[in-house]
Design an enzyme around this catalytic site. Structure first.
Site, PDB file in Angstrom:
ATOM      1  N   THR A  95       1.166  -1.317  -0.044  1.00 26.53           N
ATOM      2  CA  THR A  95       0.111  -0.130   0.228  1.00 26.53           C
ATOM      3  C   THR A  95       0.828   0.892  -0.313  1.00 26.53           C
ATOM      4  O   THR A  95       0.589   2.724  -0.271  1.00 26.53           O
ATOM      5  CB  THR A  95      -1.303  -0.699   0.975  1.00 26.53           C
ATOM      6  OG1 THR A  95      -2.200  -1.192   0.991  1.00 26.53           O
ATOM      7  CG2 THR A  95      -1.758   0.989   1.368  1.00 26.53           C
ATOM      8  N   SER A 115       0.951  -7.388  -0.129  1.00 26.14           N
ATOM      9  CA  SER A 115       1.701  -8.236   1.010  1.00 26.14           C
ATOM     10  C   SER A 115       0.860  -9.616   0.622  1.00 26.14           C
ATOM     11  O   SER A 115       1.548 -10.560   0.707  1.00 26.14           O
ATOM     12  CB  SER A 115       2.079  -7.264   1.927  1.00 26.14           C
ATOM     13  OG  SER A 115       1.106  -7.348   2.717  1.00 26.14           O
ATOM     14  N   THR A 162       0.952  -4.293   4.378  1.00 19.35           N
ATOM     15  CA  THR A 162       1.036  -4.621   5.453  1.00 19.35           C
ATOM     16  C   THR A 162       0.767  -5.520   5.847  1.00 19.35           C
ATOM     17  O   THR A 162       0.192  -6.662   7.423  1.00 19.35           O
ATOM     18  CB  THR A 162       0.043  -3.699   6.136  1.00 19.35           C
ATOM     19  OG1 THR A 162      -1.438  -3.323   5.818  1.00 19.35           O
ATOM     20  CG2 THR A 162       0.631  -1.905   6.353  1.00 19.35           C
ATOM     21  N   ASP A 163      -0.424  -5.878   5.286  1.00 21.40           N
ATOM     22  CA  ASP A 163      -1.517  -7.686   5.632  1.00 21.40           C
ATOM     23  C   ASP A 163      -0.254  -8.662   5.841  1.00 21.40           C
ATOM     24  O   ASP A 163      -0.118  -9.184   6.541  1.00 21.40           O
ATOM     25  CB  ASP A 163      -1.764  -8.046   4.365  1.00 21.40           C
ATOM     26  CG  ASP A 163      -3.149  -7.330   3.937  1.00 21.40           C
ATOM     27  OD1 ASP A 163      -3.527  -6.643   4.539  1.00 21.40           O
ATOM     28  OD2 ASP A 163      -3.542  -7.786   2.828  1.00 21.40           O
TER      29      ASP A 163
END
EC number: 3.5.1.1
Length: 329
Positions: free
Chosen positions: A12, A59, A92-93
């Site tokens: 992101t 990710s 971030t996932d």
């Protein structure tokens, strides 16, 4: 002036949306690393920067092959006397998983910091530039040495072992809910209030340079009426280990215990974790681990227990030795 290398993987932080007000419907992993760095001009007076684009992905598409590539590249760079630290940009996932893998795979005490963003670069108030700015400041700080791989978002410093994503969309999502932040970033400086106590980085026994493929380990989620069918399917599909996110203190039904006993006879290693957000999965607590030859995950989340089990399986298949590894890390 410190020399900091930026290794970019997408996410992101490199995302783009059609509207500045849109923070949900966007395309991740669009901007190259040079574009991200162009947004933080003030760092020219803080660190000398160089960069490499290791991957350009959402990710959710992170793979173990990219982990090995990233770890090996980082280890080569960190051996160079003219590299003082590394910052890795990441979606971030799965950021917490990559961070913990690197925490076990990096062979240097130099700072390694992962950063990401909850809003795309085109948002009215993107968080990515400040997170990257803080990450570089942290990687350039002598205070960050020998503290393992760190995660820096939203002005906080977290240990890669303990941190987790706690909210689907808010900027303060990365926390260690029970054990707390390591510190904060304020006014261009890091402030540490605690340090990791478990082994990490150059203290580990895992030699990533000799590994071409990690053993398959799957995670199963405990629930009412779980009959073990997915456990058998995982083993049939090649799983060498299973992490069971059990109920409560890693508890499980009699049916699951029986399934795991049968799979152990086939050489599958079983680790008991929990679907509960906080707390220790204690050995011989809810389940007699000595009797069943299970491994207790301690405070590791299922996804991080999976990472440690994969690496442990490159060293041994003895469950007592693997349990000792879980106590060390």
């Amino acid at each position: 002036m410190k020399n900091i290398m930026i290794l970019a993987t997408g996410g992101t932080i490199a995302g783009v949306a059609h509207s500045g007000a849109d923070t949900i419907h966007y395309q991740p992993a669009v901007l190259p690393v040079e574009a991200l760095l162009s947004e933080i001009g003030p760092l020219k007076d803080i660190a000398s920067l160089s960069s490499e684009q290791i991957a350009q992905i959402d990710s959710a598409d992170m793979t173990q092959d990219i982990w090995l590539l990233l770890a090996n590249r980082a280890n080569v760079l960190l051996q160079q006397p003219d590299i003082d630290g590394i910052v890795i940009t990441h979606g971030t996932d799965t950021l917490e998983e990559t961070a913990y893998f690197l925490n076990l795979a990096i062979k240097s005490g130099k700072p390694v910091v992962l950063v990401g963003a909850m809003r795309p670069s085109t948002a009215i108030s993107p968080d990515g530039p400040m997170n990257l700015y803080n990450g570089i400041i942290l990687a350039a700080s002598p205070a960050a040495r020998d503290k393992g791989v760190l995660v820096a978002l939203n002005d906080t410093i977290n240990s890669s072992r303990d941190v987790t994503k706690t909210n689907t969309s808010l900027q303060d999502t990365f926390k260690a809910p029970e054990l707390g932040y390591l510190g904060y970033l304020a006014d261009g400086s890091p402030y540490f209030y605690r340090i990791p106590t478990r082994r990490h980085t150059y203290m580990t026994e895992f030699n990533i340079g000799t590994i071409t493929e990690l053993p398959q380990v799957d995670i199963l989620y405990g629930h009412v009426n779980d009959n073990g069918a997915l456990a058998y399917a995982a083993a049939a599909n090649g799983a060498k280990g299973i992490v069971y996110a059990g109920v409560g203190n890693g508890n499980m039904s009699q049916a699951i215990k029986q399934a795991f006993r049968e799979l152990q006879s086939q050489g599958v290693v079983i680790v008991r974790s929990t679907r509960v957000n906080n707390g220790i999965v204690s050995r011989n607590g809810a389940v007699d681990d000595d009797h069943y030859h299970f491994v207790a995950a301690d405070t590791l989340s299922p996804q991080k227990a999976r990472i440690l089990l994969m690496l442990a399986l490159t060293k041994t298949r003895d469950t007592s030795e693997i349990q000792e590894i879980f106590w060390r890390y």
